[in-house]
Design a protein around this motif. Structure first.
Motif, PDB file in Angstrom:
ATOM      1  N   ALA A 187       0.786  -1.741   0.104  1.00  0.00           N
ATOM      2  CA  ALA A 187       0.073   0.266   0.328  1.00  0.00           C
ATOM      3  C   ALA A 187       0.881   1.037   0.002  1.00  0.00           C
ATOM      4  O   ALA A 187       0.718   2.245  -0.682  1.00  0.00           O
ATOM      5  CB  ALA A 187      -0.716   0.190   1.276  1.00  0.00           C
ATOM      6  N   ARG A 188       1.658   0.941   0.793  1.00  0.00           N
ATOM      7  CA  ARG A 188       2.667   2.450   0.929  1.00  0.00           C
ATOM      8  C   ARG A 188       3.306   2.728  -0.534  1.00  0.00           C
ATOM      9  O   ARG A 188       3.779   3.799  -1.142  1.00  0.00           O
ATOM     10  CB  ARG A 188       4.084   2.769   1.994  1.00  0.00           C
ATOM     11  CG  ARG A 188       3.461   2.469   3.224  1.00  0.00           C
ATOM     12  CD  ARG A 188       4.453   3.000   4.154  1.00  0.00           C
ATOM     13  NE  ARG A 188       5.501   1.595   4.491  1.00  0.00           N
ATOM     14  CZ  ARG A 188       4.610   0.684   5.567  1.00  0.00           C
ATOM     15  NH1 ARG A 188       4.247   0.310   6.241  1.00  0.00           N
ATOM     16  NH2 ARG A 188       5.670  -0.401   5.166  1.00  0.00           N
ATOM     17  N   ILE A 189       3.821   1.421  -1.274  1.00  0.00           N
ATOM     18  CA  ILE A 189       4.438   1.716  -2.612  1.00  0.00           C
ATOM     19  C   ILE A 189       3.610   1.870  -3.715  1.00  0.00           C
ATOM     20  O   ILE A 189       3.635   2.919  -4.356  1.00  0.00           O
ATOM     21  CB  ILE A 189       5.080   0.351  -2.651  1.00  0.00           C
ATOM     22  CG1 ILE A 189       6.369  -0.174  -2.272  1.00  0.00           C
ATOM     23  CG2 ILE A 189       5.439   0.480  -4.512  1.00  0.00           C
ATOM     24  CD1 ILE A 189       6.648  -0.960  -2.505  1.00  0.00           C
ATOM     25  N   ALA A 204       3.908   5.727  -5.674  1.00  0.00           N
ATOM     26  CA  ALA A 204       3.624   5.845  -7.098  1.00  0.00           C
ATOM     27  C   ALA A 204       2.675   6.647  -7.107  1.00  0.00           C
ATOM     28  O   ALA A 204       2.662   7.098  -8.179  1.00  0.00           O
ATOM     29  CB  ALA A 204       3.553   4.499  -7.705  1.00  0.00           C
ATOM     30  N   LEU A 205       1.555   7.277  -6.427  1.00  0.00           N
ATOM     31  CA  LEU A 205      -0.010   7.612  -6.766  1.00  0.00           C
ATOM     32  C   LEU A 205       0.810   8.679  -6.591  1.00  0.00           C
ATOM     33  O   LEU A 205       0.505   9.647  -7.488  1.00  0.00           O
ATOM     34  CB  LEU A 205      -0.997   6.882  -6.051  1.00  0.00           C
ATOM     35  CG  LEU A 205      -1.626   5.800  -6.515  1.00  0.00           C
ATOM     36  CD1 LEU A 205      -2.409   5.440  -5.941  1.00  0.00           C
ATOM     37  CD2 LEU A 205      -2.373   6.270  -8.561  1.00  0.00           C
ATOM     38  N   LEU A 255       2.350  14.548 -13.520  1.00  0.00           N
ATOM     39  CA  LEU A 255       1.297  14.491 -14.620  1.00  0.00           C
ATOM     40  C   LEU A 255       0.245  15.908 -13.956  1.00  0.00           C
ATOM     41  O   LEU A 255      -0.692  16.400 -15.490  1.00  0.00           O
ATOM     42  CB  LEU A 255       0.753  13.429 -14.699  1.00  0.00           C
ATOM     43  CG  LEU A 255       2.105  12.383 -15.217  1.00  0.00           C
ATOM     44  CD1 LEU A 255       0.929  11.505 -16.396  1.00  0.00           C
ATOM     45  CD2 LEU A 255       2.439  13.248 -16.794  1.00  0.00           C
ATOM     46  N   PHE A 256      -0.576  16.479 -12.698  1.00  0.00           N
ATOM     47  CA  PHE A 256      -1.061  16.666 -12.508  1.00  0.00           C
ATOM     48  C   PHE A 256      -0.578  18.397 -12.054  1.00  0.00           C
ATOM     49  O   PHE A 256      -1.490  18.721 -12.102  1.00  0.00           O
ATOM     50  CB  PHE A 256      -1.708  15.883 -11.874  1.00  0.00           C
ATOM     51  CG  PHE A 256      -2.581  14.776 -12.356  1.00  0.00           C
ATOM     52  CD1 PHE A 256      -4.164  14.898 -13.220  1.00  0.00           C
ATOM     53  CD2 PHE A 256      -1.914  13.962 -12.264  1.00  0.00           C
ATOM     54  CE1 PHE A 256      -4.659  14.189 -13.798  1.00  0.00           C
ATOM     55  CE2 PHE A 256      -2.340  12.770 -12.775  1.00  0.00           C
ATOM     56  CZ  PHE A 256      -3.821  12.650 -13.653  1.00  0.00           C
ATOM     57  N   VAL A 315      -1.283   6.016 -18.553  1.00  0.00           N
ATOM     58  CA  VAL A 315      -2.265   7.283 -18.275  1.00  0.00           C
ATOM     59  C   VAL A 315      -3.057   6.318 -19.614  1.00  0.00           C
ATOM     60  O   VAL A 315      -3.841   6.968 -20.254  1.00  0.00           O
ATOM     61  CB  VAL A 315      -1.709   8.359 -18.353  1.00  0.00           C
ATOM     62  CG1 VAL A 315      -3.053   9.523 -18.696  1.00  0.00           C
ATOM     63  CG2 VAL A 315      -1.285   8.577 -17.006  1.00  0.00           C
ATOM     64  N   THR A 316      -1.737   6.939 -20.833  1.00  0.00           N
ATOM     65  CA  THR A 316      -2.332   6.589 -22.359  1.00  0.00           C
ATOM     66  C   THR A 316      -3.233   5.555 -22.664  1.00  0.00           C
ATOM     67  O   THR A 316      -4.348   5.684 -23.189  1.00  0.00           O
ATOM     68  CB  THR A 316      -1.190   7.026 -23.173  1.00  0.00           C
ATOM     69  OG1 THR A 316      -0.394   8.604 -22.650  1.00  0.00           O
ATOM     70  CG2 THR A 316      -1.554   6.979 -24.635  1.00  0.00           C
ATOM     71  N   PHE A 317      -2.425   4.582 -22.138  1.00  0.00           N
ATOM     72  CA  PHE A 317      -3.264   2.637 -22.650  1.00  0.00           C
ATOM     73  C   PHE A 317      -3.921   2.691 -21.731  1.00  0.00           C
ATOM     74  O   PHE A 317      -5.389   1.913 -21.713  1.00  0.00           O
ATOM     75  CB  PHE A 317      -1.933   2.268 -22.715  1.00  0.00           C
ATOM     76  CG  PHE A 317      -0.902   2.501 -24.376  1.00  0.00           C
ATOM     77  CD1 PHE A 317      -1.284   1.741 -25.308  1.00  0.00           C
ATOM     78  CD2 PHE A 317       0.322   3.459 -24.404  1.00  0.00           C
ATOM     79  CE1 PHE A 317      -1.053   2.016 -26.510  1.00  0.00           C
ATOM     80  CE2 PHE A 317       1.072   3.629 -24.885  1.00  0.00           C
ATOM     81  CZ  PHE A 317       0.371   2.969 -26.876  1.00  0.00           C
TER      82      PHE A 317
END
Length: 454
Positions: A15-17, A21-22, A29-30, A171-173
């Motif tokens: 969950a930490r990983i 990553a998120l 990207l945001f 994100v793209t795919f």
């Protein structure tokens, strides 16, 4: 119980990983996706290295070559987007608007790279939906918007950081897969396109990582070279301080001795005069003690190859030049010395610095020009002292010297300390020349006839 605890710990770690990553995905990207990050023009050093044959007038325009290349690519994308549809129809109007949107994304990478990715992704989605609206057998990847999206992603990776390659690919795919399922299109070309784009983005990320690593290596080397140069200057200044300490200490010792002996040379010395001489002696002794306390730490063996091994030995002057010449001749250097003008007594600091400059110049000739002949010129001129050491081209290969250039720094320090000027540069025949001028006020004293020293 232990197995349950281990499973919970593993889930927490995963969950930490995932959370990390998120978080990185959101930051990359945001957050500030459309922040202004202009692409700087090329550096003049790169242009000179890549196109040394380019005329000087064109080099200032060559600095903008990446911007011109991206602009030309955008024009080609716009023309390709307009080529498939004729004007006047609804489809043609939609194609014109989409072509402008698609062509604007590569240009935007020059100023807002992450924002350009989102613009290009939206253009690709709009293009895919438009194609499917007019033809149910069309593919999400069947228009010019998607190849442009791939080019934009490559440019973004090259401009930002390697990990964006993975994030943009996901994100793209992810979006392409959801869109394909939602509209019921044929997903047959999705896996091979994803693999191909992944390979291209990995290659772009590798190039970006290599460039970043190379930049860091260059920065590290620059910092190391600056640190080495600064350390060399400090070492040379410490050596100069030690030598000046000896010169000043000699004069202060003479002052102290003369002040102590002066009252005994005069019969019935007035008390005021005796007190003045005692004060002079006390101040001279105090100055000597202060000199030894502050500068005594820099007394060390001279690292130069021809320096005296005894740290307490008197500092050399131009009168010791003959012994220096004999030393270098014994080491295999053919050297000729010429003295012009009328030799006269000079301040000890000037004599010492001139001797060290000659010493370092001959040392460099031995190290870097083996088999060459050298010439030393000492010129007593009005208002100063000229020193010139020149050697010819080496007759055999010189061994690498890790201290290359440090001796020149030391010589320049000595000359600048005395308010003089120095020039050190290669000669046309492949040798090297060191020329220095040290200003000296006219000093009365005995003179000698100048001539050749053998």
């Amino acid at each position: 119980m232990n197995e349950t605890t281990q499973s919970q710990d593993a889930l927490r770690s995963e969950a930490r990983i995932a959370h990390g990553a998120l978080h990185r995905l959101r930051q990359d990207l945001f957050v500030d996706a459309f922040a202004f990050r202009p692409l700087p023009p090329l550096e003049d050093a790169k242009i000179s290295r890549w196109v040394p044959w380019l005329p000087e007038r064109l080099r200032r325009w060559a600095r903008w070559l990446p911007h011109l290349t991206v602009g030309f690519f955008s024009v080609l994308v716009f023309l390709a987007g307009m080529a498939d549809f004729g004007p006047g129809s609804l489809q043609g109007l939609l194609a014109a608007g989409l072509a402008v949107l698609v062509a604007a994304a590569p240009l935007l990478t020059l100023f807002r790279p992450v924002g350009a990715y989102w613009l290009s992704l939206c253009a690709a989605l709009v293009g895919g939906i438009t194609d499917l609206a007019f033809s149910p057998y069309a593919s999400v990847f069947g228009n010019t918007a998607f190849p442009t999206l791939l080019a934009v992603m490559v440019l973004v990776v090259l401009r930002t950081r390697p990990r964006l390659a993975v994030e943009m690919w996901l994100v793209t795919f992810g979006v392409a897969g959801v869109l394909t399922v939602f509209i019921g299109a044929d997903p047959g070309d999705l896996p091979p396109v994803a693999v191909f784009c992944g390979a291209v983005l990995i290659a772009a990320a590798a190039v970006r990582a290599w460039r970043e690593e190379r930049r860091q290596v260059v920065e590290t080397q620059s910092v190391t070279q600056e640190e080495r140069t600064r350390r060399t200057l400090l070492e040379e200044r410490a050596l100069i301080a030690r030598e000046l300490h000896d010169v000043v200490a000699h004069h202060m010792s003479v002052i102290a001795i003369q002040a102590e002996a002066a009252p005994y040379r005069v019969k019935d010395t007035p008390p005021e005069l005796a007190t003045s001489f005692a004060t002079i002696r006390e101040n001279a002794v105090a100055a000597l003690a202060e000199l030894r306390r502050i500068l005594g730490v820099v007394r060390s063996a001279d690292p130069d190859a021809f320096a005296e091994s005894d740290p307490e030995a008197p500092q050399p002057t131009l009168g010791s030049l003959d012994s220096l010449l004999d030393s270098v001749r014994g080491a295999g250097l053919v050297v000729e010395a010429v003295v012009t003008g009328s030799p006269r007594p000079l301040p000890q600091g000037v004599e010492l610095s001139a001797y060290r400059i000659v010493q370092e110049g001959l040392s460099n000739a031995l190290r870097h020009s083996p088999g060459a002949e050298a010439r030393v010129e000492i010129s007593y001129v009005l208002g100063g002292l000229g020193v010139r050491i020149v050697n010819g081209a080496p007759s055999r290969l010189a061994k690498p010297s890790p201290g290359a250039g440090h001796g020149v720094l030391g010589m320049r320090e000595r000359v600048q300390m005395l308010g003089g000027e120095m020039r050190a540069e290669p000669t046309e025949d492949g040798g090297f020349e060191v020329a220095a001028f040290i200003p000296v006020a006219n000093t009365a004293g005995q003179t000698k006839t100048g001539g050749n020293r053998s």
